[in-house]
Scaffold this active site. Structure first.
Site, PDB file in Angstrom:
ATOM      1  N   CYS A 134       0.825  -1.221   0.000  1.00 45.35           N
ATOM      2  CA  CYS A 134       0.000   0.000   0.000  1.00 45.35           C
ATOM      3  C   CYS A 134       0.853   1.262   0.000  1.00 45.35           C
ATOM      4  O   CYS A 134       0.345   2.354  -0.276  1.00 45.35           O
ATOM      5  CB  CYS A 134      -0.951  -0.003   1.193  1.00 45.35           C
ATOM      6  SG  CYS A 134      -2.047  -1.419   1.203  1.00 45.35           S
TER       7      CYS A 134
ATOM      8  N   HIS B 109      -3.962   7.078   2.915  1.00 48.76           N
ATOM      9  CA  HIS B 109      -4.296   5.756   2.379  1.00 48.76           C
ATOM     10  C   HIS B 109      -5.725   5.427   2.790  1.00 48.76           C
ATOM     11  O   HIS B 109      -6.080   5.543   3.965  1.00 48.76           O
ATOM     12  CB  HIS B 109      -3.295   4.741   2.948  1.00 48.76           C
ATOM     13  CG  HIS B 109      -3.585   3.335   2.559  1.00 48.76           C
ATOM     14  ND1 HIS B 109      -4.055   2.992   1.309  1.00 48.76           N
ATOM     15  CD2 HIS B 109      -3.485   2.169   3.251  1.00 48.76           C
ATOM     16  CE1 HIS B 109      -4.221   1.682   1.258  1.00 48.76           C
ATOM     17  NE2 HIS B 109      -3.893   1.166   2.418  1.00 48.76           N
TER      18      HIS B 109
ATOM     19  N   ASN C 153     -10.481  -0.281  -0.448  1.00 47.19           N
ATOM     20  CA  ASN C 153      -9.030  -0.141  -0.350  1.00 47.19           C
ATOM     21  C   ASN C 153      -8.406  -0.684  -1.643  1.00 47.19           C
ATOM     22  O   ASN C 153      -8.468  -1.884  -1.901  1.00 47.19           O
ATOM     23  CB  ASN C 153      -8.527  -0.921   0.879  1.00 47.19           C
ATOM     24  CG  ASN C 153      -7.020  -0.864   1.052  1.00 47.19           C
ATOM     25  OD1 ASN C 153      -6.301  -0.390   0.166  1.00 47.19           O
ATOM     26  ND2 ASN C 153      -6.532  -1.351   2.184  1.00 47.19           N
TER      27      ASN C 153
HETATM   28  C1  LIG Z   1     -10.854  -5.888   9.025  1.00 49.36           C
HETATM   29  C2  LIG Z   1     -11.587  -4.843   9.851  1.00 49.36           C
HETATM   30  C3  LIG Z   1     -12.603  -4.118   8.979  1.00 49.36           C
HETATM   31  C4  LIG Z   1     -12.346  -5.552  10.957  1.00 49.36           C
HETATM   32  O1  LIG Z   1     -13.020  -4.608  11.761  1.00 49.36           O
HETATM   33  P1  LIG Z   1     -12.927  -4.702  13.353  1.00 49.36           P
HETATM   34  O2  LIG Z   1     -13.823  -3.694  13.909  1.00 49.36           O
HETATM   35  O3  LIG Z   1     -11.469  -4.642  13.700  1.00 49.36           O
HETATM   36  O4  LIG Z   1     -13.553  -6.109  13.626  1.00 49.36           O
HETATM   37  P2  LIG Z   1     -12.883  -7.367  14.346  1.00 49.36           P
HETATM   38  O5  LIG Z   1     -11.750  -7.908  13.540  1.00 49.36           O
HETATM   39  O6  LIG Z   1     -12.607  -6.971  15.769  1.00 49.36           O
HETATM   40  O7  LIG Z   1     -14.083  -8.377  14.271  1.00 49.36           O
HETATM   41  C5  LIG Z   1     -15.286  -8.177  14.976  1.00 49.36           C
HETATM   42  C6  LIG Z   1     -16.222  -9.299  14.614  1.00 49.36           C
HETATM   43  O8  LIG Z   1     -16.719  -9.084  13.276  1.00 49.36           O
HETATM   44  C7  LIG Z   1     -16.573 -10.263  12.515  1.00 49.36           C
HETATM   45  N1  LIG Z   1     -16.389  -9.931  11.102  1.00 49.36           N
HETATM   46  C8  LIG Z   1     -15.231  -9.788  10.409  1.00 49.36           C
HETATM   47  N2  LIG Z   1     -15.520  -9.481   9.130  1.00 49.36           N
HETATM   48  C9  LIG Z   1     -16.858  -9.408   9.034  1.00 49.36           C
HETATM   49  C10 LIG Z   1     -17.728  -9.126   7.973  1.00 49.36           C
HETATM   50  N3  LIG Z   1     -17.309  -8.825   6.746  1.00 49.36           N
HETATM   51  N4  LIG Z   1     -19.061  -9.128   8.247  1.00 49.36           N
HETATM   52  C11 LIG Z   1     -19.546  -9.402   9.449  1.00 49.36           C
HETATM   53  N5  LIG Z   1     -18.748  -9.688  10.501  1.00 49.36           N
HETATM   54  C12 LIG Z   1     -17.431  -9.686  10.278  1.00 49.36           C
HETATM   55  C13 LIG Z   1     -15.349 -10.944  13.105  1.00 49.36           C
HETATM   56  O9  LIG Z   1     -15.384 -12.326  12.799  1.00 49.36           O
HETATM   57  C14 LIG Z   1     -15.550 -10.672  14.582  1.00 49.36           C
HETATM   58  O10 LIG Z   1     -16.446 -11.609  15.112  1.00 49.36           O
HETATM   59  P3  LIG Z   1     -16.166 -12.276  16.557  1.00 49.36           P
HETATM   60  O11 LIG Z   1     -16.162 -11.131  17.521  1.00 49.36           O
HETATM   61  O12 LIG Z   1     -17.305 -13.200  16.676  1.00 49.36           O
HETATM   62  O13 LIG Z   1     -14.819 -12.925  16.421  1.00 49.36           O
HETATM   63  C15 LIG Z   1     -10.613  -3.806  10.473  1.00 49.36           C
HETATM   64  O14 LIG Z   1      -9.877  -4.403  11.517  1.00 49.36           O
HETATM   65  C16 LIG Z   1      -9.658  -3.239   9.458  1.00 49.36           C
HETATM   66  O15 LIG Z   1     -10.031  -2.486   8.585  1.00 49.36           O
HETATM   67  N6  LIG Z   1      -8.341  -3.582   9.567  1.00 49.36           N
HETATM   68  C17 LIG Z   1      -7.340  -3.187   8.618  1.00 49.36           C
HETATM   69  C18 LIG Z   1      -7.541  -3.887   7.313  1.00 49.36           C
HETATM   70  C19 LIG Z   1      -6.254  -4.152   6.581  1.00 49.36           C
HETATM   71  O16 LIG Z   1      -5.391  -4.832   7.054  1.00 49.36           O
HETATM   72  N7  LIG Z   1      -6.131  -3.622   5.371  1.00 49.36           N
HETATM   73  C20 LIG Z   1      -5.006  -3.877   4.538  1.00 49.36           C
HETATM   74  C21 LIG Z   1      -3.782  -3.204   4.971  1.00 49.36           C
HETATM   75  S1  LIG Z   1      -3.584  -1.563   4.454  1.00 49.36           S
END
Ligand SMILES: CC(C)(COP(=O)(O)OP(=O)(O)OC[C@H]1O[C@@H](n2cnc3c(N)ncnc32)[C@H](O)[C@@H]1OP(=O)(O)O)[C@@H](O)C(=O)NCCC(=O)NCCS
Length: 329
Positions: A116, A256, A286
């Site tokens: 990225c 980003h 993204n």
């Molecule tokens: C991935 C991301 C959106 C998840 O959001 P979050 O608020 O951190 O959510 P969590 O990972 O804590 O997950 C919360 C719950 O939602 C669930 N969940 C994950 N994706 C889901 C989806 N698409 N729909 C519904 N539920 C989802 C998880 O399984 C978790 O359930 P659990 O509590 O029963 O385990 C967020 O962490 C993010 O944007 N991270 C960066 C992404 C990244 O790496 N991008 C590339 C690099 S630049």
């Protein structure tokens, strides 16, 4: 020793593939909902490339638009640098395909791999070539076809990404008179290489029937860990780029487009207003190396940037890598 040449941005361009996928498309594939995706990421839709399109095809359109905006011809280019993690092939570099398609007969070409942070890495490299007097016109691009590497059964990653390309033509400031690149920074921490990762397909785990069966050619990430790192790093990068300048001098921050909540948390940590921050993740998701140049091109074309004021770019991603840029528009 020759003195440093000041470098500016002569023109920008971008391209998003026509095919729009709303969050409802993913509701049919995995256990998710439009509401969850919008609330947790800010994404409403993203673009996926057509089957016959690969990364270099998106780049060529973005590059042609950037050349047109710069009022330059492909034959004026000395160098083409592409930041991507989804090249057309592992070999050769996609920048060579772009060089050929544009008819940039005088240009050297290479790709940089910084995920990225790919566009900022290309931008800073191009700037250094011109600053050192080794090149005059450099085309820098950030582009991805991430849709080809998504596990459509993994709800935590497949909803996040989209395809697209953004480009900028760099030139001596004396010629283009705007977009002077004032400050650049790049960083890396390879100890966290597996936080965002494609396990197979390279020389450590060559592609095999088994690796494909295990889905090791898909992008895997530990979202929560990235989230924590990203908020901290984005705030730090913006602060570092703005150092020595009053907030009122800054016209726009182009971060980003990783997650609306990450951007808002970082900006909140700094005590800045979101009015100064350009966000278009709602439409494109993204697009990795393409987010900053696509957003910047949109900001330029929609007149969001005040002339003579400062613009900050910041990005981070797999590697881990990160980068920041300060420029005067
Ligand atoms: C991935 C991301 C959106 C998840 O959001 P979050 O608020 O951190 O959510 P969590 O990972 O804590 O997950 C919360 C719950 O939602 C669930 N969940 C994950 N994706 C889901 C989806 N698409 N729909 C519904 N539920 C989802 C998880 O399984 C978790 O359930 P659990 O509590 O029963 O385990 C967020 O962490 C993010 O944007 N991270 C960066 C992404 C990244 O790496 N991008 C590339 C690099 S630049």
């Amino acid at each position: 020793m020759t003195s440093r040449v000041a470098v500016g941005i002569a023109g920008t361009g971008s391209y998003a593939p026509e095919r729009v996928l709303t969050n409802h498309y993913f509701e049919k594939l995995v256990d998710t909902s439009d509401e969850w995706i919008v609330q947790r990421t800010g994404i409403k839709e993203r673009r996926f490339a057509a089957p016959e399109q690969a990364t270099s095809d998106l780049c060529v359109i973005a590059a042609q638009r950037a050349l047109e905006a710069a009022k330059l011809d492909a034959n004026d280019l000395d160098l083409i640098i592409l930041g991507t993690l989804t090249p057309d092939f592992l070999l050769p570099a996609s920048s060579c395909l772009i060089q050929h398609a544009l008819g940039a007969k005088r240009a050297g070409a290479f790709d940089v791999g910084a995920a990225c942070t790919g566009f900022l890495t290309a931008l800073h490299t191009g700037e250094a070539f011109i600053a050192a007097g080794r090149a005059k016109h450099v085309l820098v691009i950030g582009a991805e076809c991430l849709s080809r590497f998504l596990d459509m059964t993994d709800r935590s990653s497949c909803i996040l990404f989209g395809d697209g390309a953004g480009a900028a033509v760099l030139a001596p400031l004396s010629e283009c008179k705007r977009g002077e690149i004032l400050r650049t920074s790049l960083g890396a921490d390879g100890s966290s290489f597996d936080v965002i990762h494609m396990v197979a397909g390279g020389s450590r785990n060559p592609p095999s029937a088994g690796s494909v069966e295990r889905g090791e050619h898909f992008i895997r990430l530990r979202g929560r860990e990235v989230f924590r790192f990203a908020v901290h790093k984005m705030a730090e990068l913006i602060e570092h780029m703005a150092e020595g300048h009053d907030q009122s001098e800054i016209s726009l921050v182009v971060p980003h487009q990783v997650n609306q909540r990450i951007i808002e948390s970082a900006v909140d940590r700094l005590g800045w207003s979101m009015d100064k921050v350009f966000v278009n993740i709602e439409q494109y998701g993204n697009t990795s190396a393409a987010t900053v140049p696509m957003a910047f091109d949109e900001a330029v074309r929609s007149g969001r940037i005040e002339q003579g004021k400062l613009v900050i770019f910041c990005a981070f991603g797999a590697g881990l890598t990160w980068g920041g840029t300060l420029l005067r528009w």
